[in-house]
Enzyme design. Structure first.
Site, mmCIF file in Angstrom:
data_model
loop_
_atom_site.group_PDB
_atom_site.id
_atom_site.type_symbol
_atom_site.label_atom_id
_atom_site.label_comp_id
_atom_site.label_asym_id
_atom_site.label_seq_id
_atom_site.Cartn_x
_atom_site.Cartn_y
_atom_site.Cartn_z
ATOM 1 N N ARG A 1 68.930 -33.652 76.125
ATOM 2 C CA ARG A 1 68.056 -33.199 75.035
ATOM 3 C C ARG A 1 66.985 -32.250 75.576
ATOM 4 N NH1 ARG A 1 66.493 -39.108 73.073
ATOM 5 N NH2 ARG A 1 66.830 -39.435 75.290
ATOM 6 N N LYS B 1 62.338 -37.176 78.359
ATOM 7 C CA LYS B 1 62.319 -38.418 79.137
ATOM 8 C C LYS B 1 61.122 -38.463 80.077
ATOM 9 C CE LYS B 1 64.955 -41.276 78.998
ATOM 10 N NZ LYS B 1 64.982 -42.423 78.028
ATOM 11 N N TYR C 1 58.520 -39.248 76.136
ATOM 12 C CA TYR C 1 58.713 -40.689 76.325
ATOM 13 C C TYR C 1 58.243 -41.015 77.729
ATOM 14 C CZ TYR C 1 61.805 -41.050 72.213
ATOM 15 O OH TYR C 1 62.320 -41.043 70.947
ATOM 16 N N HIS D 1 57.599 -44.785 78.755
ATOM 17 C CA HIS D 1 58.101 -46.132 79.095
ATOM 18 C C HIS D 1 57.499 -46.633 80.410
ATOM 19 C CE1 HIS D 1 60.859 -46.075 75.743
ATOM 20 N NE2 HIS D 1 61.359 -44.927 76.148
ATOM 21 N N GLU E 1 56.714 -43.232 72.600
ATOM 22 C CA GLU E 1 57.082 -44.573 72.115
ATOM 23 C C GLU E 1 55.895 -45.393 71.641
ATOM 24 O OE1 GLU E 1 57.325 -43.581 75.242
ATOM 25 O OE2 GLU E 1 56.506 -45.086 76.601
ATOM 26 N N ILE F 1 66.492 -50.589 61.926
ATOM 27 C CA ILE F 1 66.900 -49.181 61.820
ATOM 28 C C ILE F 1 68.324 -49.002 62.354
ATOM 29 C CG2 ILE F 1 66.318 -46.804 62.417
ATOM 30 C CD1 ILE F 1 63.989 -47.954 61.058
ATOM 31 N N ILE G 1 70.837 -52.880 74.433
ATOM 32 C CA ILE G 1 70.925 -53.008 75.894
ATOM 33 C C ILE G 1 69.714 -52.404 76.592
ATOM 34 C CG2 ILE G 1 72.267 -50.858 76.239
ATOM 35 C CD1 ILE G 1 72.849 -54.222 78.041
ATOM 36 N N ASP G 2 69.063 -51.413 75.947
ATOM 37 C CA ASP G 2 67.882 -50.831 76.609
ATOM 38 C C ASP G 2 66.737 -51.837 76.690
ATOM 39 O OD1 ASP G 2 67.424 -50.762 73.860
ATOM 40 O OD2 ASP G 2 66.244 -48.929 73.967
HETATM 41 N N1 LIG Z 1 71.068 -47.926 73.553
HETATM 42 C C1 LIG Z 1 70.401 -46.915 73.009
HETATM 43 O O1 LIG Z 1 70.647 -45.755 73.329
HETATM 44 C C2 LIG Z 1 69.354 -47.189 71.979
HETATM 45 C C3 LIG Z 1 68.867 -46.147 71.154
HETATM 46 C C4 LIG Z 1 67.924 -46.449 70.171
HETATM 47 C C5 LIG Z 1 67.465 -47.780 70.019
HETATM 48 N N2 LIG Z 1 67.943 -48.755 70.857
HETATM 49 C C6 LIG Z 1 67.527 -50.165 70.748
HETATM 50 O O2 LIG Z 1 68.125 -50.782 69.620
HETATM 51 C C7 LIG Z 1 67.383 -51.966 69.322
HETATM 52 C C8 LIG Z 1 67.131 -52.065 67.828
HETATM 53 O O3 LIG Z 1 66.207 -51.050 67.450
HETATM 54 P P1 LIG Z 1 65.711 -50.887 65.936
HETATM 55 O O4 LIG Z 1 64.925 -49.624 65.901
HETATM 56 O O5 LIG Z 1 66.829 -51.086 64.999
HETATM 57 O O6 LIG Z 1 64.720 -52.115 65.816
HETATM 58 P P2 LIG Z 1 64.154 -52.731 64.429
HETATM 59 O O7 LIG Z 1 62.870 -53.389 64.787
HETATM 60 O O8 LIG Z 1 64.166 -51.718 63.357
HETATM 61 O O9 LIG Z 1 65.234 -53.840 64.063
HETATM 62 C C9 LIG Z 1 65.417 -55.010 64.809
HETATM 63 C C10 LIG Z 1 65.896 -56.090 63.878
HETATM 64 O O10 LIG Z 1 66.249 -57.232 64.689
HETATM 65 C C11 LIG Z 1 65.958 -58.363 63.885
HETATM 66 N N3 LIG Z 1 65.953 -59.582 64.712
HETATM 67 C C12 LIG Z 1 64.982 -60.027 65.559
HETATM 68 N N4 LIG Z 1 65.377 -61.205 66.096
HETATM 69 C C13 LIG Z 1 66.606 -61.483 65.597
HETATM 70 C C14 LIG Z 1 67.510 -62.545 65.763
HETATM 71 N N5 LIG Z 1 67.240 -63.584 66.582
HETATM 72 N N6 LIG Z 1 68.688 -62.510 65.089
HETATM 73 C C15 LIG Z 1 68.983 -61.475 64.276
HETATM 74 N N7 LIG Z 1 68.156 -60.449 64.056
HETATM 75 C C16 LIG Z 1 66.975 -60.449 64.714
HETATM 76 C C17 LIG Z 1 64.606 -58.026 63.267
HETATM 77 O O11 LIG Z 1 64.319 -58.867 62.152
HETATM 78 C C18 LIG Z 1 64.834 -56.569 62.882
HETATM 79 O O12 LIG Z 1 65.322 -56.442 61.538
HETATM 80 C C19 LIG Z 1 66.109 -51.855 70.178
HETATM 81 O O13 LIG Z 1 66.256 -52.647 71.330
HETATM 82 C C20 LIG Z 1 66.065 -50.399 70.550
HETATM 83 O O14 LIG Z 1 65.322 -50.185 71.754
HETATM 84 C C21 LIG Z 1 68.858 -48.462 71.822
#
Ligand SMILES: NC(=O)c1ccc[n+]([C@@H]2O[C@H](COP(=O)([O-])OP(=O)(O)OC[C@H]3O[C@@H](n4cnc5c(N)ncnc54)[C@H](O)[C@@H]3O)[C@@H](O)[C@H]2O)c1
Length: 371
Positions: A15, A75, A94, A96, A118, A178, A269-270
């Site tokens: 990016r 990053k 970002y 972190h 962030e 999200i 996983i992050d």
């Molecule tokens: N791998 C990647 O490239 C990448 C990219 C973007 C985001 N992410 C990660 O994805 C994850 C989710 O992000 P998001 O923006 O959707 O977060 P978010 O806060 O919008 O959603 C998280 C959801 O998890 C729910 N939750 C919490 N505990 C729970 C449980 N025990 N059982 C079921 N649901 C539960 C919450 O109620 C919430 O609705 C984060 O860890 C974020 O860092 C990873």
């Protein structure tokens, strides 16, 4: 203000911090923008598009960093970028910082004003510069999962949408935030049967209001999760507990009972992952098998689609870039509480509480520093 856009150097980061559209707006507002040669190339923004809207293309990263009042990146800087730091430089990216002590030391000792995407907050209290990447990762998770379900990629050979006379694929999404809702939109669009599991009943109510009977909602408990993942062809992990490692909601024992050739995409996983068998992978070696279940656990999924990701990220970051350029960092921090929340390092002080706690260092609220 002179704004610098270096090429990202972190492994597999494709990016870029500002698009040609952003450069155009900055130049029209009277600012100067220095873009490192090929900074946008991997996001499909070639140098000539930047040049056409008034950017100056610079051959060396050193010249971008040393001439700019503010550097806008994607990053967190890697070690070889630390030597560009200098007193008063504004770094908007970002960061972190919590696990990155060496980077924190470098920012503090060089008195850089480090504003982290962030931790910037909007008026609603949400984190607007994290949301677009969760949108991308959520939508991508189903696209990736559908590919790994193909026999060729180790999957059980299920077409998510099915065809008339066959059952559709069964997608179980854990975490309805999200990532989860964006995954659901794509899975529904592909014709899959979709279940969302969340701990928050209010969130499940909202999802029910949005999607109605097209989606099954389930309260998060180990009984429901075990049943749902055993029936699923594709499991998507999108759980987040802000500021904490993700809880291991799908256990090793549950994975061992899943269908052979089913697929797990652990987007969380992050934050350590919400599936016990998940471990971080990279774009060059993205998947592995556990008990015949394909695991995809790439920590920076948006880098797979850098054109969309750069546009999505910069749509969100650009208004802040513009404000910082117009007012200067000190006035922007004073006048915008959301930007102030983004400040992690200022004039040698660590100004973000969670980072200070994680690194057991002294915390100084930005409001005490009268920027
Ligand atoms: N791998 C990647 O490239 C990448 C990219 C973007 C985001 N992410 C990660 O994805 C994850 C989710 O992000 P998001 O923006 O959707 O977060 P978010 O806060 O919008 O959603 C998280 C959801 O998890 C729910 N939750 C919490 N505990 C729970 C449980 N025990 N059982 C079921 N649901 C539960 C919450 O109620 C919430 O609705 C984060 O860890 C974020 O860092 C990873």
């Amino acid at each position: 203000m002179i704004i610098g856009v270096p090429k990202e150097v972190k492994d597999h980061e494709s990016r870029v911090g500002i698009t040609p559209a952003g450069v155009k707006a900055l130049v029209e507002a009277g600012h100067k923008v220095l873009v490192e040669h090929d900074a946008g190339a991997l996001s499909s923004f070639p140098d000539d598009e930047y040049q056409a809207v008034g950017a100056e293309i610079v051959g060396e990263a050193y010249h971008v960093w040393s001439s700019a009042d503010m550097v806008v990146k994607v990053k967190e800087p890697v070690e070889k970028e630390y030597y560009h730091f200098r007193e008063g430089l504004v770094l908007f990216t970002y960061l972190h910082l919590a696990p990155l002590k060496a980077l924190t030391d470098a920012l503090l000792s060089k008195k850089v004003i480090g504003i982290a995407y962030e931790t910037v907050r909007d008026k609603a209290g949400t984190l607007p510069l994290l949301t677009p990447m969760s949108e991308v990762a959520g939508r991508l998770s189903v696209q990736v999962g559908a590919t790994y379900l193909e026999k060729e990629h180790g999957g059980r050979g299920v077409l998510l949408g099915g065809v008339p006379g066959t059952p559709p694929g069964n997608v179980c999404i854990i975490g309805g935030g999200i990532v989860g809702t964006n995954a659901a939109k794509i899975a529904l669009g592909m014709g899959a049967k979709v279940t969302i599991v969340d701990l928050s009943l209010n969130r499940l109510r909202e999802i029910d209001d949005i999607f109605g009977s097209r989606i099954n909602t389930l309260a998060s408990n180990s009984y429901n999760i075990e049943r749902a993942v055993c029936e699923a062809d594709l499991v998507i992990g999108g759980v987040l507990i802000p500021g904490a490692a993700a809880p291991k909601i799908v256990t090793k024992a549950m994975v061992s009972k899943m269908k052979k050739g089913s697929v797990i995409v652990d987007v969380a996983i992050d934050q350590g992952g919400c599936i016990e068998t998940a471990k971080p992978t990279t774009h060059s070696d993205p998947s592995f098998l556990v008990d015949g279940v394909v695991h995809y656990c790439v920590t920076n999924m948006p880098a797979a689609v850098p054109n969309t990701s750069t546009l999505a990220l910069t749509n969100a970051t650009f208004p802040y870039v513009m404000k910082l350029a117009k007012l200067g960092a000190a006035e922007a921090i004073r006048s915008d509480a959301g930007i102030a929340e983004g400040v992690n390092t200022f004039n040698g002080f660590l100004t973000y509480k969670a980072v200070a706690q994680a690194q057991e260092r002294e915390f100084t609220p930005i409001t005490h520093l009268h920027p």
